[in-house]
Design an enzyme around this catalytic site. Sequence first.
Site, mmCIF file in Angstrom:
data_model
loop_
_atom_site.group_PDB
_atom_site.id
_atom_site.type_symbol
_atom_site.label_atom_id
_atom_site.label_comp_id
_atom_site.label_asym_id
_atom_site.label_seq_id
_atom_site.Cartn_x
_atom_site.Cartn_y
_atom_site.Cartn_z
ATOM 1 C CG ASP A 1 -0.280 -0.174 2.545
ATOM 2 O OD1 ASP A 1 0.736 -0.898 2.607
ATOM 3 O OD2 ASP A 1 -0.755 0.401 3.549
ATOM 4 C CD GLU B 1 3.008 -1.167 7.704
ATOM 5 O OE1 GLU B 1 3.146 -1.132 8.942
ATOM 6 O OE2 GLU B 1 3.193 -0.159 6.980
ATOM 7 C CD GLU B 2 2.491 3.037 5.643
ATOM 8 O OE1 GLU B 2 2.407 3.448 6.815
ATOM 9 O OE2 GLU B 2 3.562 2.994 5.006
ATOM 10 C CG HIS C 1 5.295 7.678 6.550
ATOM 11 N ND1 HIS C 1 4.348 7.342 7.485
ATOM 12 C CD2 HIS C 1 5.694 6.498 6.019
ATOM 13 C CE1 HIS C 1 4.208 6.019 7.529
ATOM 14 N NE2 HIS C 1 5.028 5.496 6.648
HETATM 15 NI NI NI Z 1 6.446 0.996 5.616
#
Ligand code: NI
Length: 398
Positions: A87, A145-146, A370
């Site tokens: 993702d 996962e996020e 990020h």
């Molecule tokens: Ni990651």
Amino acid sequence: MSAPVAPSVADLVARTDALAEQVIAWRRHLHRNPEISFQEHGTAQFIHDVLVAIEGLEVSRPTTTSVVAQLRGASPGRTIAVRADIDALPIDEENDVPYRSTVRGAMHACGHDGHTSIVLGLATLLAGARDQLAGEVRFIFQHAEELSPGGAEELVQAGVMDGVHEVIGLHLWSSMPVGKIGLVTGPAMAAPDTFQCTITGKGGHAALPHDTVDPIAIGAQVVTALQQIVARQVDPLEPAVLSVTQFIAGTAFNVIPNSAYLSGTVRTFDPALRRLMPERMERLIRGITEGFGATYDFTYELGYRPVVNDAALTERLAGVVSRTFGAEVLEPLRPVMGGEDFSAYQQRAPGVFAFVGAGNAERGITYAHHHPRFDIDEASLGIGLRYLTAATLELLGV
Ligand code: NI
């Protein structure tokens, strides 16, 4: 007729070089077409299409945005799971690169495009040697996962870990130079919990504070007091983080608002400490708000479990890194307070989550995960593929 000759680890590992360009091409395709957590429909379809074209894989879709491929060797043996997360994040990319995200509000800003491509490369490579392999390799392409509750738990519930002896995964890591591989023995990534707190007082005119119960002044005391938990109530040798990351209140300079909203995250490793954190927080919030005549609403949500690398397995894989790349490549890392739902797989089998260096200061590839300018040195993809290939073969007992 001669008996089939088992491929030597060196042979297969050497073949990773020939795949490096293809892995980069996959990564760039995924990077251009990011999809955020639980919405990875096109991504899953792309992965599915690549996998079904590889002879020898059994491909399935445990959920609408995840893909699993099973490679069964010529004879029975151990079952090894390899996990890639797929993702992207809700970020506008600020890099000016040919493979820049074409989707507004979505960007592969954590390197999951690289993880996916590396494991596609691994599936391609091992499927080509299927006749000479014993056991099973299960390639798990995991969504979300996020975003809590994460995709891993859902896939574990769907049975992807059934019969698995060991599970491995990796994360490209921009704060570590490309060419290094980091392994942490034992606790490696923290449990990322979240909290929210609304403090309700009594709004009014800014010039008449005595007629109000000021939630901003009370909230400020709450923020300050919460910092005392880690500073004064947690063993200094035990890792813990409590960060208040949102403090929202008020609409005008001359109005004391009715309420203030706080939220943030708590990171711990120790299960007993983790259990204590919400009650310690609430005790302070209750005392301060009651003391000033306000009320509160506090919620605390448990996130992923901590990632804990199996000690014996970590040692084995450290040996793999040393033999494959040379001992100088191995970077002893300290645990990080970030979270990862790879931990869900580790509840079902011993596992090791490795960090693969992807930063390159000379080329300006230094931005944090990020960040809207996050990128990886793509040489890390070949290194990641080589590592996973050598590690998987080691665990299969080749
Ligand atoms: Ni990651």
